[in-house]
Design a protein around this motif. Structure first.
Motif, PDB file in Angstrom:
ATOM      1  N   UNK A 134      24.431  41.412  27.951  1.00  0.00           N
ATOM      2  CA  UNK A 134      25.053  41.111  29.241  1.00  0.00           C
ATOM      3  C   UNK A 134      25.840  39.823  29.192  1.00  0.00           C
ATOM      4  N   UNK A 135      25.854  39.164  28.052  1.00  0.00           N
ATOM      5  CA  UNK A 135      26.413  37.826  28.020  1.00  0.00           C
ATOM      6  C   UNK A 135      26.930  37.505  26.625  1.00  0.00           C
TER       7      UNK A 135
ATOM      8  N   UNK B 114      36.201  48.914  38.831  1.00  0.00           N
ATOM      9  CA  UNK B 114      36.759  47.677  39.385  1.00  0.00           C
ATOM     10  C   UNK B 114      35.724  46.571  39.279  1.00  0.00           C
ATOM     11  N   UNK B 115      36.200  45.362  39.100  1.00  0.00           N
ATOM     12  CA  UNK B 115      35.271  44.235  39.072  1.00  0.00           C
ATOM     13  C   UNK B 115      34.869  43.884  40.500  1.00  0.00           C
TER      14      UNK B 115
ATOM     15  N   UNK C 269      28.268  41.651  33.007  1.00  0.00           N
ATOM     16  CA  UNK C 269      29.081  41.762  31.810  1.00  0.00           C
ATOM     17  C   UNK C 269      28.462  42.747  30.841  1.00  0.00           C
ATOM     18  N   UNK C 270      29.289  43.572  30.251  1.00  0.00           N
ATOM     19  CA  UNK C 270      28.814  44.381  29.124  1.00  0.00           C
ATOM     20  C   UNK C 270      29.599  43.910  27.917  1.00  0.00           C
ATOM     21  N   UNK C 271      28.901  43.325  26.967  1.00  0.00           N
ATOM     22  CA  UNK C 271      29.570  42.717  25.810  1.00  0.00           C
ATOM     23  C   UNK C 271      29.223  43.522  24.559  1.00  0.00           C
TER      24      UNK C 271
ATOM     25  N   UNK D 276      35.366  43.888  19.111  1.00  0.00           N
ATOM     26  CA  UNK D 276      34.663  43.181  20.181  1.00  0.00           C
ATOM     27  C   UNK D 276      35.307  43.544  21.517  1.00  0.00           C
ATOM     28  N   UNK D 277      34.490  43.884  22.498  1.00  0.00           N
ATOM     29  CA  UNK D 277      35.011  44.178  23.830  1.00  0.00           C
ATOM     30  C   UNK D 277      34.080  43.587  24.879  1.00  0.00           C
ATOM     31  N   UNK D 278      34.681  43.265  26.014  1.00  0.00           N
ATOM     32  CA  UNK D 278      33.896  42.715  27.108  1.00  0.00           C
ATOM     33  C   UNK D 278      34.340  43.381  28.401  1.00  0.00           C
ATOM     34  N   UNK D 279      33.377  43.911  29.174  1.00  0.00           N
ATOM     35  CA  UNK D 279      33.724  44.591  30.426  1.00  0.00           C
ATOM     36  C   UNK D 279      32.877  44.048  31.554  1.00  0.00           C
TER      37      UNK D 279
END
Lengths: 658, 299
Positions: free
Chosen positions: A371-372, A409-410, A416-418, A430-433
């Protein structure tokens, strides 16, 4: 007659001394004030008011930093002033001295004037260290470390300024451009990352904006000189860069035309480069600023691009033409703007396929999902955790594809999904959503309930019993007690029970935030961190174990701590959406008191039921609870405010608020 | 021997000099004339090794100047506004040049300081323009240059100083065969010391002349005939200018005076006189021929 024109020209030295000697003297006085004089003052004091420092930069840190920023550039600007003034430039270049030699003489003598104050200060410090026994406060090697780092940072800043001096013909531009040049690498990374993050769904900005980027600028590194030490390989790299800059500057100096003195940019080829660079940086910066301030509003970001690129372009034009009246020359701006639009379109419509890229299952070696991003990048002692079991990888893969498909949508409640995929070919993806995990429960639940994830993500599974110090259980809420377990065997028992509890926890139990939950922390010997974990309500076996040892009372908040509670219906409170971020606990309580319907609960059973079902209330939570409960602890002036849902509320509330 | 061969130099967007060729003989004084912005200073700085040309060659005794320590140590450039390091006295400047120029002559330096009555302890930037220029000359001549390059050296100086400086230059030219290149926007300032002059206009060389030749080659003739001017009087003679005043014809002609006289005499004129011409007049007529107005350099 060769002797007259020896390797070192004394007269040239005198001339350089006259132009930059004062900078050297000021620097020396500054350093003396910062260190030896500081030591002297504390030494002659009745009590030594010296404190232990990690590095010598700790004494008069600000002064030392300002000097490190200002002195090398100042020195380079004054040293090469002769190049920027037509008359002196003509004089020096009509002399029977080769350019190469002029450059070496000036640059090296400048370096001498830069380093000599540091060297002298070091000598004074060494003497003071011997005479006053300063071992208590710092070590001998700290003096050498200080001198070495100060020298190398001075050199790289100075060489950057010398390099810039070769491409400009104006002293002011020389100074300003030197700082821009020094900050450019970090600035560009930050600006590009922020801007890509606006446009590319899933761009892991936090991943790129880690602590490592500060090494790209010697000026940014200064910010933490008094805290950490700079490693030898950074110093080596700075040394190499300095040499490269020296050679580049020499090359440019030989190419430089004398008539270019007093022009902003000496080499015509640099003008479009400068114009384009300033236009792009202006656009990126304005978009970054407006995007951040206006919470990623697309209109504001576009405004930022238009405004920033225009201002950037105009600034560049003004510098190049040395006048602010440049409005007649706008046609070129539209070319640049058109180029910028093409660039934005490429990124915006993801023509490079960034957003949809998910690695093939068979290419994936292992995956990190958390999450981080800081769990992955933070400077913990441990390595970040990875999941390798095929089932988990498949689930994460599915989750990732689902997120890309839905593109949620944020919201204020987003988490966070990292993702970090380590691929078989050694590369990383690497992706962050920002997502709401509840919407992806069918993936998260099995992943988090798997033994592999539990073991990997909970640090308690990695504790070596040899290193354990003591275990503390802190109740939450304004109470003044905690449970301490110091016996090694008991700690071992507790840890093994906790592990068991974690293994058997369901997804809901793992993230159940209801009730006044205590925190468990286990200290580790010789480490400055503790292993922390929450004490979930479902840990029945652990609670029993604590009761057997008479620690349960101390470990948790109980209904006996609470005098009474006030309950209001959340919808009765007028909380303006805009104000929510700023409202304090006290202000919220005042609002609760003014609510038209307030009920006071003192019955212990009802209080207990409410305690167990309530969740800590954060005013910025998107979902509003049905009731707000203010729990008054004994002797506390203000309540602890929690949220409570209607379906789990005691009957008395339902009756009252009907 | 100094040679500019088809030299061109551009500044960013403007052409400064284009396709200029000049030859200056050793031991001569060459005056480079032209109005402001004609490109004089550019040529001087090219010869001093300050600028590099885009095209062509600039050589001293066959060697290029740019970045050539040996050549450069034998020449000295005095810019239109002499420059000294700030806070330096003439002694300091002297020490500096001494460390750079191999042929520095300390005796001469001391002598010149004395004869020009410059205070060796006074900071140079406090002196007037004229004294600063004298100081620059003292320093320049103490380096014993083979080539002295002067940008507008007489500009703004009073006649006494002008005379002093001119005689200094002439002495060195006579004694040591020093070569001098002087730029000026005013012919009258330099005509008395120059052996030859070149006129530069908008970056191009208009003409190059040996002054002695010019003076002995150009003549003003007054002639009159009984029955008007017969045909063929000036056949084979270059006529720069002609005007009639009544029956008298005034002609400016070029060529050997004896030959012209004997030629004209064949036609039995009733009046034939050769009148003196000032250099200024010569130039006016010369330039009329070329088609340019050169008032600016002659005012």
């Amino acid at each position: 007659m060769q002797s007259k024109i020896s390797l070192i020209n004394r007269e040239l030295f005198k001339q350089i001394n006259r132009t930059v000697g004062w900078v050297s003297i000021i620097y020396f006085l500054g350093l003396v004030f910062a260190l030896p004089l500081h030591l002297l003052m504390t030494e002659t004091n009745k009590y030594r008011q010296l404190w232990e420092v990690e590095t010598l930069f700790g004494y008069n840190y600000e002064l030392q930093i300002i000097a490190l920023i200002a002195i090398p550039v100042l020195l380079a600007v004054f040293l090469f002033r002769f190049l920027q003034v037509k008359q002196s430039s003509d004089l020096f270049h009509s002399l029977p001295i080769k350019r190469e030699r002029i450059f070496h003489q000036f640059t090296l003598w400048g370096l001498f004037f830069l380093i000599i104050p540091i060297f002298l200060t070091m000598i004074i410090l060494l003497i003071q260290y011997q005479v006053w026994d300063l071992e208590l406060y710092f070590e001998l090697r700290d003096i050498f470390y200080w001198a070495g780092v100060t020298v190398i940072l001075n050199i790289i800043v100075y060489m950057a300024a010398v390099f810039i001096g070769m491409i400009t013909g104006l002293s002011i531009v020389h100074g300003v451009l030197s700082y821009i040049f020094l900050l450019l690498p970090v600035g560009l990374i930050v600006l590009c990352t922020y801007n890509l993050q606006f446009f590319l769904y899933g761009f892991p900005d936090d991943y790129y904006l880690n602590d490592g980027i500060m090494y790209y600028s010697p000026l940014v590194i200064l910010e933490q000189l008094n805290r950490g030490t700079i490693s030898a390989h950074i110093i080596l790299i700075y040394g190499i860069i300095s040499i490269v800059l020296y050679l580049l500057a020499l090359y440019l100096y030989k190419k430089r035309k004398v008539e270019a003195a007093s022009q902003a940019l000496v080499f015509p080829i640099l003008k479009p480069v400068f114009r384009l660079g300033t236009t792009i940086c202006g656009a990126l910066f304005a978009a970054f600023y407006f995007g951040e301030v206006q919470a990623d509003s697309t209109i504001w970001i576009i405004f930022g691009y238009v405004f920033g690129s225009f201002v950037g372009y105009m600034t560049a034009e003004m510098v190049i033409q040395k006048t602010w009246r440049v409005f007649s020359n706008l046609l070129k701006y539209f070319y640049y703007a058109a180029g910028l639009v093409v660039l934005v379109v490429i990124v915006q419509f993801d023509l490079l396929g960034f957003e949809d890229r998910v690695p093939e299952m068979e290419d994936v070696k292992r995956v990190h999902l958390s999450d981080n991003p800081y769990l992955y990048m933070g400077d913990f002692e441990e390595q970040p955790f990875y999941l390798e079991e095929e089932e988990n990888i498949e689930l994460i893969h599915g989750l990732h594809q689902q997120i890309i498909q839905e593109k949620p949508e944020q919201t204020l409640n987003s988490e966070t999904a990292f993702f970090v995929y380590e691929l078989e070919n050694g590369r990383k993806l690497v992706r962050e959503y920002s997502i709401n995990k509840d919407n992806f429960r069918q993936y998260y639940q099995p992943i988090h309930e798997s033994a592999e994830y539990k073991e990997a993500s909970n640090r308690i599974f990695k504790i070596d019993m040899e290193d354990v110090g003591i275990m503390n259980i802190h109740p939450s809420g304004p109470v003044n007690r905690n449970a301490v377990i110091a016996n090694k065997e008991e700690i071992a028992e507790a840890i093994s029970i906790l592990k068991e509890e974690i293994y058997t926890s369901t997804y809901d139990e793992m993230y159940n935030e209801k009730g006044f939950q205590s925190y468990i922390n286990i200290s580790i010997k010789n480490k400055d961190y503790t292993v922390d974990l929450p004490y979930r309500p479902s840990y029945q076996k652990f609670e029993k174990w604590l009761e057997e040892r008479g620690l349960a009372e101390k470990a948790k908040v109980s209904v006996n701590d609470i005098a009474h509670a006030l309950v209001v219906r959340a919808s009765d409170l007028e909380i303006n959406n805009r104000d929510r971020m700023a409202i304090s606990n006290e202000a919220l309580y005042e609002k609760m008191k003014q609510s038209p319907k307030v009920i006071k609960i003192s019955d212990k059973d009802e209080l207990k039921a409410m305690m167990e079902q309530s969740t800590e209330y954060y005013i910025y939570d998107e979902t509003k609870p049905d009731y707000l409960v203010g729990f008054f602890f004994e002797e506390a002036k203000y309540p602890v405010i929690s949220g409570l849902a209607d379906d789990v509320a005691p009957g008395v509330l339902k009756e009252y608020f009907q | 021997m100094i040679k500019f061969e088809q030299v061109s130099k551009k500044f960013e967007d403007a052409e400064a000099v284009e396709n200029v060729s000049i030859t200056i003989n050793k031991g001569s004084i060459y005056g480079l004339l032209g109005s402001n912005g004609a490109g004089k200073t550019t040529l001087l700085k090219l010869l001093s090794g300050i600028y590099t040309q885009d095209k062509g060659t600039v050589t001293v005794d066959g060697e290029p100047v740019y970045e050539q320590k040996k050549i450069k140590s034998s020449l000295f450039f005095i810019p239109d506004h002499p420059f000294f390091f700030s806070q330096y006295t003439i002694t300091h400047m002297g020490q500096f040049y001494k460390s750079v120029y191999q042929n520095w002559n300390e005796n001469r330096f001391q002598q010149l300081i004395k004869s020009f009555e410059i205070d060796p302890k006074k900071k140079l930037h406090k002196y007037s323009k004229g004294l600063q220029r004298q100081a620059a000359f003292i320093l320049a001549l103490s380096t014993m240059p083979d080539l002295l390059i002067l940008d507008e050296p007489m500009d703004g100086l009073d006649p006494v100083v002008r005379k002093n400086i001119k005689s200094l230059i002439i002495d060195d030219v006579a004694e040591r065969e020093m070569t001098v290149l002087i730029s000026s926007h005013n012919l009258r300032e330099v005509e008395d010391i120059c052996d030859s002059v070149g006129i530069l206009h908008k970056g191009k060389m208009l003409m190059e002349k040996d002054l002695d030749d010019l003076k002995s080659d150009t003549h003003k003739i007054q002639i009159a005939f009984k029955n008007g001017v017969p045909d063929g009087v000036f056949n084979g003679v270059r006529v720069l200018h002609q005007e009639e005043r009544g029956s008298v014809l005034i002609s400016i002609v070029r060529g050997d005076s004896d030959k012209i006289l004997s030629k004209v005499n064949e036609f039995k004129p009733i009046l034939l006189d050769i009148l003196p011409l000032t250099l200024e007049e010569i130039f006016i007529y010369e330039m009329e021929d070329v088609g340019y107005a050169i008032k600016n350099i002659l005012d």
